[in-house]
Structure formats: structure tokens, C-alpha cells
Design a protein around this motif. Structure first.
Motif: not given
Length: 284
Positions: A209-221
Motif C-alpha cells: 500500500y505504501a509504495g504505490w505513490p512512490a512508483a507513480a513518482r518515478f514513472p520512467d524508472v
């Protein structure tokens, strides 16, 4: 987690490293009742660094993946200790709900906390535990037996909270608390393996749950390096580590019950000091 900047040989070497650390983490899970997270988190950190995972997300990804690996390892370790009659189920029952509350709070903090917080918690707790075990004396006790009532609930909450921020199964804290209240370390290790089950399952879910926003912040990576991750849980890293950890967990249980009380304490302390040092250096 596709690994950029490495050739095929480098990818194979990383995979072999994860297989080896899986075996080591499983052994320590059985021997020390810690779930193996204090082995996994430092190694995952180096692997994800080589993979190019952004610094901001790297430590939470290590912690979440570690908790996912701990799930089957802690279950296997708990069963082995339980068969030997070493688990204090009364403590497990007393802590069950408050530990999961602490895990929930820790998972929410993981969504917003800076990367350095995870390292500070890891180093501080690991070194404090190591010093306690190195210089352990029979007279160093909080009481003759574990407390009941509110204090016991408070202990359980912080076991869940700090374990979730460190990516460990709770054995660091529950081992120390139980020995400070006069419980034999072998019983503390066995009981901690049961607590690791309670911590790792909701903890891993919380890091997804906590990591979904982080993945969205780094779309290219994320497109390159996180295709096999759910939030802050790297599925491919977890699946590489899990098989060998399951094989070696019962071996760790056998080793724990073969060692003397003092030998087990010193071995655990040396281990904690070394792994804490890795992150202490990175904080300088």
C-alpha cells in the motif's frame, strides 16, 4: 526488477548473491527468531542500488521486500520451535492485537517517512541490542517475569511499530524484552519466531500500500526496474530468496538449541553490530 547497467553475467551474480543470502537469512531466522530481516535488508539495499532504484525509494523497498520474505521463513521457523515446545503462547496471545496495531501505524509512516529514518531506526535498535547482549549480566533485569496489563500492551505496540520500520520479524525487540524479564534466551528466540508471523504478513501488505505513490513518482524508472514489484515489495527478489531460506530455517533452530545461552547471546550480538555498522556508515 530489471537491472540496468549490468550485463548477463552481472545479473546472474546478483541472483546467486540473493540465493546465498536467502540461505543465511533462513538460518538466522531459526537460530535467533528474528525472521532474517537484518540479513536481508542490507543485501537488498546493495542489489537495489546496482539496479538503479532511486535513493528515496530504495530503503523502503528493501524493508517491504524483507517483510515479504519473512512470511514463509517465520512460519517454518515457528513450526520447528513449536514442535520442541519452546514457544510461550501466552505472550503471543497477549501481544497479537497490539503488535498488529503497531504494524499498521508503521506501514502508514512508511508511506510518508524520509529514507534516512529507516536507516536511523535500524542502526539505533541493532546497536542497542548488541550492547545489551555483549555485556549481559544476570542482574540486568526489569523484573522477575514479563509484566501484564497496560505496560505489556505498550511493549507489543512498539515491537510491531519498530519491526515494520526496520523490516525485521520483531525478534530484536521481543528477545531483549523477554530476557530483561528473566526468560531464557532459547524461549525468547522461539516465541519471537511466532511474533514474526504476526508482523510480517500485515507488514508486507502495508508496504504494498505504501509504495504505490512512490512508483507513480518515478514513472520512467519504474518502467525499467519495478515491473515485478507491488508497491514497496519486489516480487522477483523475494521469490529468489524464499526457497533457500525455507530450507535452512530448521537448521538454524537445531543450532540454537545446541548452543549454550551465552554463546547464543554473543553470536547474536556480533551479528547485530556488523549489520548495524553498514547503515551507520551510509549515514555519515
Amino acid at each position: 526488477m530489471a537491472i540496468t547497467g549490468l550485463d548477463a553475467a552481472g545479473i546472474v551474480e546478483l541472483a546467486m548473491l540473493l540465493v546465498g543470502v536467502g540461505a543465511l537469512s533462513g538460518f538466522f531466522a531459526g537460530a535467533f527468531g528474528i525472521g532474517g530481516g537484518t540479513v536481508l535488508v542490507p543485501v537488498f539495499y546493495e542489489c537495489f542500488r546496482l539496479a538503479g532504484v532511486p535513493l528515496e525509494a530504495r530503503m523502503p523497498l528493501c524493508v517491504g521486500t524483507s517483510l515479504a520474505v519473512i512470511i514463509p521463513t517465520s512460519i517454518r521457523s515457528f513450526r520447528a520451535h513449536f514442535e520442541r515446545g519452546a514457544v510461550d503462547l501466552a505472550i503471543v496471545k497477549a501481544w497479537a492485537l497490539v503488535i498488529m496495531l503497531g504494524v499498521t501505524v508503521g506501514s502508514v509512516m512508511a508511506r510518508y517517512a524520509p529514507e534516512g529514518l529507516f536507516k536511523l531506526v535500524f542502526v539505533g535498535v541493532a546497536w542497542a541490542a548488541a550492547m545489551r547482549l555483549f555485556f549481559a549480566r544476570e542482574g540486568w533485569r526489569f523484573g522477575d517475569d514479563v509484566p501484564t496489563g497496560v505496560l505489556m500492551k505498550v511493549y507489543g505496540f512498539f515491537v510491531g511499530l519498530l519491526s515494520t520500520l526496520m523490516g525485521v520479524g520483531g525478534g530484536l525487540f521481543s528477545n531483549l524484552l523477554m530476557t530483561f524479564y528473566g526468560r531464557p534466551i532459547h524461549q525468547a528466540v522461539a516465541t519471537s519466531s511466532a511474533l514474526a508471523v504476526l508482523i510480517s504478513i500485515p507488514g508486507a501488505i502495508g508496504y504494498v500500500y505504501a509504495g504505490w505513490p512512490a512508483a507513480a513518482r518515478f514513472p520512467d524508472v519504474a518502467a525499467l526496474q519495478w515491473p515485478f514489484a507491488l508497491g514497496y515489495v519486489s516480487l522477483n527478489a523475494a521469490l529468489i530468496v524464499m526457497p533457500t531460506s525455507l530450507v535452512t530455517a530448521p537448521l538454524g533452530v537445531m543450532a540454537a538449541h545446541a548452543m549454550s545461552k551465552r554463546t547464543l547471546e554473543v553470536a547474536f550480538a556480533c551479528y547485530l553490530f556488523i549489520v548495524g555498522g553498514r547503515f551507520a556508515i551510509s549515514l555519515l
